[in-house]
Design a protein around this motif. Structure first.
Motif, PDB file in Angstrom:
ATOM      1  N   UNK A   1       4.475  -0.339  -1.117  1.00  0.00           N
ATOM      2  CA  UNK A   1       4.042  -0.429   0.185  1.00  0.00           C
ATOM      3  C   UNK A   1       5.179  -1.139   0.962  1.00  0.00           C
ATOM      4  N   UNK A   2       5.920  -2.445   0.333  1.00  0.00           N
ATOM      5  CA  UNK A   2       6.888  -2.980   0.871  1.00  0.00           C
ATOM      6  C   UNK A   2       8.198  -2.079   1.271  1.00  0.00           C
ATOM      7  N   UNK A   3       8.610  -1.218   0.426  1.00  0.00           N
ATOM      8  CA  UNK A   3       9.625  -0.251   0.574  1.00  0.00           C
ATOM      9  C   UNK A   3       9.317   0.725   2.005  1.00  0.00           C
ATOM     10  N   UNK A   4       8.174   1.099   1.836  1.00  0.00           N
ATOM     11  CA  UNK A   4       7.805   2.103   2.892  1.00  0.00           C
ATOM     12  C   UNK A   4       7.706   1.430   4.032  1.00  0.00           C
ATOM     13  N   UNK A   5       7.242   0.126   4.427  1.00  0.00           N
ATOM     14  CA  UNK A   5       7.244  -0.673   5.430  1.00  0.00           C
ATOM     15  C   UNK A   5       8.764  -0.616   6.024  1.00  0.00           C
ATOM     16  N   UNK A   6       9.859  -0.865   5.031  1.00  0.00           N
ATOM     17  CA  UNK A   6      11.022  -0.952   5.624  1.00  0.00           C
ATOM     18  C   UNK A   6      11.565   0.418   6.041  1.00  0.00           C
TER      19      UNK A   6
ATOM     20  N   UNK B   1      -0.060   7.387  12.298  1.00  0.00           N
ATOM     21  CA  UNK B   1       0.234   7.232  11.104  1.00  0.00           C
ATOM     22  C   UNK B   1       1.311   6.064  10.543  1.00  0.00           C
ATOM     23  N   UNK B   2       2.361   5.848  11.536  1.00  0.00           N
ATOM     24  CA  UNK B   2       3.494   5.073  11.288  1.00  0.00           C
ATOM     25  C   UNK B   2       2.710   3.668  11.328  1.00  0.00           C
ATOM     26  N   UNK B   3       1.938   3.331  12.319  1.00  0.00           N
ATOM     27  CA  UNK B   3       1.683   2.001  12.513  1.00  0.00           C
ATOM     28  C   UNK B   3       0.519   1.709  11.637  1.00  0.00           C
ATOM     29  N   UNK B   4      -0.105   2.640  10.999  1.00  0.00           N
ATOM     30  CA  UNK B   4      -1.206   2.516  10.121  1.00  0.00           C
ATOM     31  C   UNK B   4      -0.688   2.094   8.621  1.00  0.00           C
ATOM     32  N   UNK B   5       0.584   2.541   8.537  1.00  0.00           N
ATOM     33  CA  UNK B   5       1.571   2.126   7.552  1.00  0.00           C
ATOM     34  C   UNK B   5       2.242   0.994   7.632  1.00  0.00           C
TER      35      UNK B   5
ATOM     36  N   UNK C   1       4.120  -5.554   9.458  1.00  0.00           N
ATOM     37  CA  UNK C   1       5.217  -5.632  10.380  1.00  0.00           C
ATOM     38  C   UNK C   1       5.091  -5.089  11.614  1.00  0.00           C
ATOM     39  N   UNK C   2       3.827  -4.354  11.672  1.00  0.00           N
ATOM     40  CA  UNK C   2       3.505  -3.427  13.046  1.00  0.00           C
ATOM     41  C   UNK C   2       3.573  -4.163  14.370  1.00  0.00           C
ATOM     42  N   UNK C   3       3.097  -5.434  14.508  1.00  0.00           N
ATOM     43  CA  UNK C   3       3.428  -6.152  15.695  1.00  0.00           C
ATOM     44  C   UNK C   3       4.623  -6.290  16.193  1.00  0.00           C
ATOM     45  N   UNK C   4       5.599  -6.757  15.351  1.00  0.00           N
ATOM     46  CA  UNK C   4       7.027  -6.839  15.686  1.00  0.00           C
ATOM     47  C   UNK C   4       7.539  -5.523  15.906  1.00  0.00           C
ATOM     48  N   UNK C   5       7.465  -4.592  15.174  1.00  0.00           N
ATOM     49  CA  UNK C   5       7.917  -3.371  15.393  1.00  0.00           C
ATOM     50  C   UNK C   5       7.478  -2.687  16.633  1.00  0.00           C
TER      51      UNK C   5
END
Length: 863
Positions: A292-297, A227-231, A235-239
C-alpha cells in the motif's frame, strides 16, 4: 454490508456525526432541471400532509455509506460512497428554510440548524453535519453557517441555495400560501432513502464500480479520479489540495480525460484507446507484490506528473499561453487545423523541451515537420484514416539515437507514412482540385500561409479581416470568361472541360473580403477590386493582363515554389517504421478472424502499417500463427510462397479454408465478398465503440455546423452526398429517411470533422445513448455514399445480443438485389452502396426490414 429504508431525518438526526464526501467524488452538479423536479416532489408531499394523508412517501434514491478512516467512537464519521448529490441538495434546502424563517422565528431557525445541519459543540469543519469535497467545501460551509449578507460567487452550491430561497418566497405568496414548516416536514420525513452501510472490511471501490455500472455512467476521468483517491487513504488531502484541485480548475472534465490518455501514451502505452483509459491505468497500479505504501507513492507521483503536464497541455488548447513566439505560431496554426490527432507528438515535444532535451528553436523545427506532414498530405489528398495510429505511435517509435527534431523528421519520412515529396506536391498544386480537399478552415490556412510568405511590410491581421476563399475564374463563368479560355484550349479539348479542370486548382484561388462583390464579374472588373487589396496574392493577380489557363498554371508554379519552401519535405530513402509489437497485433487479429472470412497480405499490411512482403515473410517463418493460411493474395489465391510450418499440421489449404466457411468462385479464388479489409481487421481488435468522433455528438438535423453559418447537419449531409452520388440516389435516401420517420424513428447526424453522417435512430429524439440505430449513412468523399450496418454495435444492445436476431437482419438485408453480406461479417460493420436504394423494390424491402427491426426493439424486455 447492510441495507435499510430510512428517512432523511432518521439518517442525520441524533448524536453528533459527520457525513464526509470523499476526495474522489465529483463536485456538486445538480442543475435547475433536477432541482425543479425535486421541488415538485417536495410540494406534492407537503400537499398530502396538509390533506391529512399520512401513508404516502416519495422514494428519492440510495445513499451508500462506509466507515471513514478518521472515525471516532464518540464522533462517528461516514464516507458517502454514493448519494452525495442528494444529501447536499437536501441540506441546502433546509439551510434555505432556516434562513427564510430566521428573522420571524429565530428559535425555529436554530432548531433546524441543530437537528440537520451542524454539530453544535464541534468546531472547524467538524461543525458541519455534511462535509462536501474540497472544491465545494468553503462555499457549502458558508451557507450552512449562514445566513449570508452577500452571496459567494457562482458554483452549483450557490445556484441550488438561491433556487430554494426563490421557491420559498414563491411559496409564501398570500394568494396561495404554503406552510414552510410543512415543506420542512416533507423534506425530512416524507422523502425516503435506501441507506446501504458497508462494513469496515468491504471493498468500497468495488461497491462504487458496481453502482456506476447500474446507474448514470461516469466518464473515464471520473472513474480514474475516484480510483486514485480511494487508493490514497493517508496522502489524499495533501495530493488533492496541492495537485488535483489546481488541475481540475485548469481543465474541463473532457480535457482532463484527454490529458490522462495522453499521459498513458507518453509513458509507453501507445495502443490504449481513450475509452479504455480507466482499465489500463488501474492495471498499472494493481501489480502483484506491491504494498500500500509503495502504491500511494506511485499514485502521488502519477498525479504530480499529470499536474506538471497540464500546463503543457493547456498550450495546445490555448496557444496564446506559449511564451516562445515561433512555437506559439505553429501551435496556433495546428489549432486552426483542428489537429487534435497530433496531440501525442505535440505533448512529447513540449515535454522533452521542458526536460531539456531540445530548445525552443528545435521545438519549432519539429512542429514545422508536423505542420508540413499534415498540409502536404491534405494538398495531395492522402487519406486521413491512419493519422491516429501514426501520431499515437510517435512516442514509442521515435529514434533514440538522434536529436528529437531529427528523429521526428526521420520517423514521419518513413515510406509507410505517405508524406508527399516536392515533386508530388508540385504536381498536385498544378493539377488537383484543391478547393475540394480538406476542411474549409484548412484550405484558408494554406492560402494564409502563402500570403504570409511574401513578408509584406504591413502584414494583414487575418483574425480581423474576415477573409473567404474566392475563385478568380468563377465557378459559373460568363461568355467573356469562356471566350478567354477558348484561346487556351488545346486540340480536342472543350472550353467546358478546361474550365472544369482548372476552376478548383490552387492557382485559381485567393483570399478576399469582397467575395460577393467579385462574384461572376469579368476579369477587368475583378482586377479593379483586387488592385485595392492589401494582400500580395491579389495584387499579383491584378497585375496580369488576362486570366486564362496559362496565367492560372503560371501562378500555380509560383505558389508551388512557395509551398515547397514553407513546408519542409520528407527525407529521402527512409525505410518503413516498424516495431516488433506489430507482429503480436497481427497474431491477435488473425486469431480473431470470424468463420467464413479471409484477408489478404495487403490488407493485413495496411492494418499494421507494414508491407505485404514483410507480412508474407513473417507468416512463412513464424510457427504457430493461428489462421495464417487464411491470408491470401489480393486475388483470393493461396500464395505460391505459402508453406506450412512443422507445428501447423499441414494439409490441403483449400480444404482447410472450406472447412472454415470460405467459399470459392468458379475460377478457384476465395469469394471476394468474404474478404476482410484493413478497416474490418481494425474493427475486430477495437471491439464495440460507440464513442467515435462521429457518434459523440449525434443530434437531430436542426443542429448547426460550426464551419458553414446557417447550414444544418442534415443540409450538410445531403450537400456532401450530392457531391458524389446521382440525383436519383440522393432522392432515394431522402425517401427512405421520410419512411423511417413515418415508422416512428428519427434521423440523427454526427459531428464528424470531414463528413457528416446520418443515423437511423430509435428512442428519444435528440438523445443519443437512449436509443439504438441499425444503420449509419455516410457521404462518399469521392467514392459514392455507403450505408454501414452496425452488427458489431448491435451485439451489445438488447434484444440483438441474440445472434439469431442479427442473423435474421442479415438475411433480410441480403434479400435486396446487389447486397451479399457474408455471415462472417456478422460481428463487424459491413456496408453497401447507397445507389442500391434507387430501385423501388429494394427500397421497399429495406423499409420492411427496418419495420421488423423497430418491432423487435419495441418488444424487448425492459425489466
Amino acid at each position: 454490508m447492510q441495507a435499510k429504508e430510512t428517512l432523511f431525518a432518521d439518517l442525520v438526526q441524533g448524536r453528533a456525526q459527520q457525513f464526509q464526501v470523499p476526495l474522489y467524488q465529483r463536485t456538486y452538479s445538480w442543475t435547475e432541471k433536477q432541482l425543479r423536479q425535486l421541488w415538485a416532489d417536495i410540494l406534492e408531499q407537503a400537499g398530502l400532509l396538509e390533506s391529512g394523508e399520512q401513508a404516502s412517501t416519495h422514494f428519492l434514491g440510495s445513499v451508500v455509506l462506509a466507515p471513514s478512516p478518521q472515525n471516532e467512537a464518540t464522533f462517528p464519521r461516514w464516507l458517502v460512497v454514493d448519494g452525495q448529490q442528494r444529501l447536499t441538495t437536501l441540506s441546502l434546502a433546509l439551510a434555505a428554510i432556516r434562513d427564510h424563517v430566521k428573522d420571524a422565528q429565530p428559535d425555529e431557525a436554530e432548531r433546524i440548524g441543530e437537528e440537520y445541519l451542524i454539530n453544535k459543540r464541534k468546531s472547524g469543519y467538524d461543525h458541519l453535519r455534511l462535509l462536501p469535497t474540497q472544491a465545494d467545501r468553503a462555499q457549502f460551509a458558508a451557507y450552512i453557517r449562514g445566513p449570508l449578507t452577500s452571496q459567494p460567487d457562482g458554483g452549483g452550491v450557490a445556484a441550488a441555495y438561491a433556487f430554494f430561497r426563490r421557491k420559498l418566497v414563491e411559496a409564501a405568496d398570500p394568494a396561495a400560501p404554503q406552510d414552510v414548516f410543512r415543506i420542512e416536514e416533507a423534506i425530512t420525513s416524507r422523502l425516503t432513502l435506501v441507506a446501504v452501510t458497508a462494513e469496515r472490511g468491504d471493498n468500497v471501490h468495488r461497491i462504487f464500480e458496481s453502482l456506476n455500472n447500474t446507474g448514470l455512467k461516469l466518464s473515464q476521468a471520473d472513474l480514474l479520479r475516484n480510483y486514485l483517491f480511494m487508493r490514497l487513504p493517508t496522502r489524499g488531502e495533501h495530493v488533492y489540495e496541492t495537485y488535483w484541485l489546481p488541475l481540475q480548475d485548469s481543465l474541463t472534465n473532457d480535457e482532463l480525460e484527454q490529458l490522462m490518455w495522453l499521459q498513458l501514451v507518453l509513458d509507453g502505452d501507445d495502443r490504449v484507446r481513450r475509452q479504455d483509459l480507466y482499465a489500463a491505468q488501474q492495471k498499472r497500479f494493481e501489480r502483484d507484490g506491491v504494498g500500500q505504501e509503495e502504491t500511494e507513492k506511485e499514485i502521488e507521483a502519477y498525479i504530480r506528473e499529470l499536474y506538471r503536464r497540464s500546463s503543457l497541455f493547456r498550450r495546445l488548447l490555448h496557444p496564446e499561453e506559449e511564451p516562445d513566439a515561433a512555437v506559439r505560431a505553429h501551435l496556433e496554426r495546428l489549432n486552426t487545423w483542428q489537429a487534435q490527432v497530433t496531440y501525442p507528438a505535440l505533448m512529447l515535444l513540449l515535454d522533452r523541451r521542458e526536460r531539456g532535451d531540445l530548445d525552443s528553436s528545435d521545438t519549432a523545427r519539429a512542429l514545422a515537420y508536423i505542420e508540413s506532414f499534415l498540409v502536404r498530405r491534405m494538398m495531395c489528398r492522402v487519406p486521413t484514416n491512419n493519422l491516429n495510429r501514426i501520431f499515437q505511435a510517435v512516442p514509442g517509435q521515435l529514434p533514440r539515437d538522434l536529436p528529437v527534431a531529427d528523429g521526428l523528421h526521420q520517423l514521419l519520412s518513413a515510406e509507410n507514412r505517405f508524406w508527399p515529396d516536392d515533386e508530388e506536391l508540385r504536381e498536385k498544386i498544378q493539377k488537383a482540385p484543391f478547393y475540394q480537399y480538406g476542411r474549409w478552415d484548412q484550405r484558408k490556412m494554406v492560402l494564409q500561409r502563402l500570403e504570409e510568405s511574401y513578408e509584406h511590410p504591413e502584414p494583414v491581421d487575418f483574425a480581423a479581416a474576415q477573409l473567404t476563399i474566392e475563385h478568380v475564374m468563377p465557378q459559373s463563368p460568363g461568355d467573356e470568361w469562356l471566350r478567354m479560355l477558348g484561346e487556351d484550349a488545346g486540340d480536342g479539348e472543350s472550353v467546358q472541360d478546361l474550365h472544369s479542370r482548372l476552376q478548383h486548382t490552387l492557382g485559381n484561388l485567393t483570399l478576399t473580403a469582397v467575395n460577393a462583390e467579385l462574384s461572376n464579374h469579368p476579369f477587368e472588373r475583378k482586377q479593379d477590386l483586387l488592385r485595392t487589396s492589401h494582400l500580395e496574392l491579389n495584387r499579383r493577380i491584378a497585375a496580369t493582363q488576362r486570366w486564362g489557363a496559362k496565367e492560372i498554371r503560371a501562378r500555380a508554379d509560383e505558389l508551388a515554389d512557395r509551398a515547397v519552401a514553407l513546408w519542409p519535405a520528407p527525407l529521402r530513402g527512409v525505410g518503413r517504421a516498424e516495431r516488433s509489437r506489430d507482429w503480436q497485433l497481427a497474431h491477435q487479429v488473425l486469431a480473431a478472424l470470424p468463420h467464413g472470412t479471409w484477408t489478404s497480405y495487403g490488407d493485413l499490411a495496411a492494418f499494421l502499417g507494414s508491407g505485404a512482403q514483410a507480412v508474407g515473410n513473417h507468416l512463412a517463418n513464424t510457427p504457430g500463427v493461428a489462421n495464417a493460411y487464411r491470408v491470401l493474395t489480393s486475388e483470393g489465391k493461396v500464395s505460391d510462397g505459402f508453406r506450412w510450418t512443422p507445428q501447423d499440421g499441414g494439409g490441403d489449404v483449400r480444404t482447410r479454408l472450406a472447412a472454415d466457411g470460405v467459399r470459392f468462385t468458379v475460377n478457384g479464388a476465395a469469394d471476394p465478398v468474404q474478404r476482410l479489409s484493413a478497416d474490418d481487421l481494425a474493427s475486430l481488435i477495437a471491439g464495440d465503440d460507440d464513442s467515435t468522433d462521429d457518434t459523440e455528438d449525434v443530434n437531430q438535423n436542426r443542429r448547426r455546423t460550426p464551419n458553414q453559418a446557417g447550414e444544418t447537419r442534415a443540409e450538410r449531409f445531403f450537400r456532401q452526398l450530392a457531391a458524389d452520388d446521382s440525383p436519383a440516389t440522393v432522392d432515394a435516401v431522402r425517401a427512405l429517411f421520410t419512411r423511417w420517420e413515418a415508422l416512428g424513428g428519427w434521423i440523427g447526424h454526427g459531428a464528424g470533422h470531414v463528413t457528416t453522417s446520418a443515423f437511423l435512430m430509435l428512442g428519444k429524439a435528440g438523445a443519443p445513448g437512449r436509443g439504438i440505430w441499425p444503420m449509419t449513412f455516410y457521404p462518399g468523399s469521392g467514392r459514392g455514399g455507403t450505408a454501414e450496418v452496425v452488427f458489431q454495435y448491435l451485439a451489445a444492445r438488447e434484444p440483438f445480443t441474440d445472434r439469431t436476431l442479427r442473423a435474421e437482419l442479415l438475411r433480410r438485408l441480403n434479400a435486396l438485389e446487389g447486397i451479399d453480406i457474408p455471415e462472417g461479417k456478422l460481428e463487424l460493420r459491413p456496408n453497401f452502396r447507397l445507389s442500391l436504394l434507387e430501385p423501388d423494390a429494394n427500397r421497399e424491402l429495406l423499409v420492411e426490414t427496418l419495420t421488423w427491426f423497430r418491432d423487435r426493439w419495441g418488444s424487448r424486455d425492459t425489466d
